[in-house]
Scaffold this active site. Structure first.
Site, PDB file in Angstrom:
ATOM      1  N   PRO A 191     -55.891  37.869  60.806  1.00 15.08           N
ATOM      2  CA  PRO A 191     -56.505  38.718  61.840  1.00 15.08           C
ATOM      3  C   PRO A 191     -55.757  38.655  63.162  1.00 15.08           C
ATOM      4  CG  PRO A 191     -57.946  36.860  61.292  1.00 15.08           C
ATOM      5  CD  PRO A 191     -56.775  36.797  60.361  1.00 15.08           C
TER       6      PRO A 191
ATOM      7  N   GLU B  44     -60.097  28.089  57.559  1.00 15.92           N
ATOM      8  CA  GLU B  44     -59.927  28.340  58.994  1.00 15.92           C
ATOM      9  C   GLU B  44     -58.520  28.819  59.336  1.00 15.92           C
ATOM     10  OE1 GLU B  44     -62.391  28.295  61.254  1.00 15.92           O
ATOM     11  OE2 GLU B  44     -63.579  27.988  59.456  1.00 15.92           O
TER      12      GLU B  44
ATOM     13  N   ARG C 114     -47.372  53.721  47.981  1.00 16.17           N
ATOM     14  CA  ARG C 114     -47.385  55.181  48.113  1.00 16.17           C
ATOM     15  C   ARG C 114     -46.069  55.729  48.646  1.00 16.17           C
ATOM     16  NH1 ARG C 114     -52.034  57.887  47.932  1.00 16.17           N
ATOM     17  NH2 ARG C 114     -51.336  59.391  49.490  1.00 16.17           N
TER      18      ARG C 114
ATOM     19  N   ASP D 190     -50.184  63.240  54.043  1.00 17.31           N
ATOM     20  CA  ASP D 190     -51.233  62.266  54.320  1.00 17.31           C
ATOM     21  C   ASP D 190     -51.646  62.290  55.775  1.00 17.31           C
ATOM     22  OD1 ASP D 190     -51.575  61.168  51.875  1.00 17.31           O
ATOM     23  OD2 ASP D 190     -50.320  59.405  52.212  1.00 17.31           O
TER      24      ASP D 190
HETATM   25  N1  ADE Z   1     -57.400  37.589  56.924  1.00 14.35           N
HETATM   26  C1  ADE Z   1     -58.636  37.514  57.484  1.00 14.35           C
HETATM   27  N2  ADE Z   1     -58.919  38.602  58.202  1.00 14.35           N
HETATM   28  C2  ADE Z   1     -57.833  39.431  58.132  1.00 14.35           C
HETATM   29  C3  ADE Z   1     -57.510  40.692  58.676  1.00 14.35           C
HETATM   30  N3  ADE Z   1     -58.371  41.340  59.454  1.00 14.35           N
HETATM   31  N4  ADE Z   1     -56.311  41.225  58.379  1.00 14.35           N
HETATM   32  C4  ADE Z   1     -55.423  40.550  57.615  1.00 14.35           C
HETATM   33  N5  ADE Z   1     -55.664  39.347  57.067  1.00 14.35           N
HETATM   34  C5  ADE Z   1     -56.857  38.783  57.325  1.00 14.35           C
END
Ligand code: ADE
Length: 284
Positions: A87, A114, A152, A167
């Site tokens: 993330p 974590e 793709r 697309d």
């Molecule tokens: N692992 C946990 N959340 C994620 C996300 N939003 N994007 C990519 N990998 C992740």
């Protein structure tokens, strides 16, 4: 294109890689996928991949050594671009996908818990990628998103290359509405123009409806779309039909353009021992 994935849940990928367009692309040797179980790269009899965080705190942290061994062994035979799904990464976009599709080998690291010991990123990761601003329980689903969208772009994977070209997001606009039989669903009929056989009129209608869909659903995209003066005129008409949310002299487009250029937000936005391993290869 070869995609290697490192995960503690290799089974998640089996249905995904054997079904639909990706399954067919792999069968036709257009792409290759290898799924590696991180536990096969551990040095202890319990095959453990995590430990408590130094400094305390909740949860477990994935240990560096199995990740580093896995990436190095995989890259030894075929060096690749090493991506940690996280993330905290750069947001995946169609532009980024186009760039990744030109690389011969992608090595995807799917973390859990974590997160990973920072020394993994420090040593064997080229880039961190996120699929959106939310937290998943692991990188596997994100890796599938990345694999699907990159696949793709591989010539031959999508039967009609034209549909990839059209697309949403490639043109910068959202897709126009699509219809199929029956002509009437309850009181809702297919727009006459689509039954007219007039290809020019159909193309014009589709362009207008792409503009309309973008104005309604993602007005933030409009300012970055490159339009000819004729297309810009059509945009003005569609904006008028939609009713401008601004009551002043600027159209929504002009307003967005000014925000972006005037205030420059556009610029700113922006092998350890050889031992038996269970690498599931999805190349036949
Ligand atoms: N692992 C946990 N959340 C994620 C996300 N939003 N994007 C990519 N990998 C992740």
């Amino acid at each position: 294109m070869h995609i290697s994935v490192i995960t503690i849940f290799p089974e998640i990928f089996s249905g995904f890689l054997s079904t639909s367009l990706i399954g067919s692309a792999i069968d036709r040797n257009l792409m290759r996928a290898s799924i590696h179980n991180l536990r096969d790269y551990t040095g202890d009899e319990h095959r453990s991949v995590d430990d408590e965080p130094f400094g305390g705190g909740p949860g477990m942290v994935m240990s560096a050594i199995p990740w580093i061994s896995a990436v190095n062994q995989i890259a030894e035979s075929n060096p690749g671009w090493r991506i940690l799904l996280s993330p905290q990464g750069t947001r995946l976009s169609e532009e980024k996908v186009g760039e990744l599709a030109t690389r011969g080998h992608l090595i995807l690291l799917c973390g859990r818990y974590e997160g990973l010991d920072e020394r993994v990123s420090d040593t064997v990761v080229d880039e961190e990628i996120s699929i959106g601003d939310y937290v998943l329980s692991g990188g596997e689903v994100a890796a599938m998103v990345l694999i699907e969208t990159v696949s793709r772009q591989i010539p031959g994977v999508i039967g009609q290359w034209q549909s990839v070209q059209q697309d949403s997001f490639r043109s910068g606009l959202l897709d126009y509405p699509h219809y199929t039989r029956p002509r009437k669903v309850d009181t809702l009929e297919v727009p006459d123009v689509l039954l007219s056989g007039d290809h020019r009129a159909i193309a014009d209608w589709r362009f207008r409806e792409s503009l309309r869909a973008t104005l309604r659903k993602r007005p933030d995209l409009i300012a970055s779309v490159k339009l000819t003066s004729q297309q810009r005129r059509i945009l003005g008409q569609v904006e008028a039909e939609e009713g401008s949310p601004l009551e002043f002299s600027e159209s929504p487009t002009e307003s967005l353009l000014h925000q972006n250029t005037g205030r420059s937000s556009h610029e700113s936005a922006q092998t350890e021992k050889t031992r038996l391993r269970t690498c599931t290869s999805f190349k036949r």
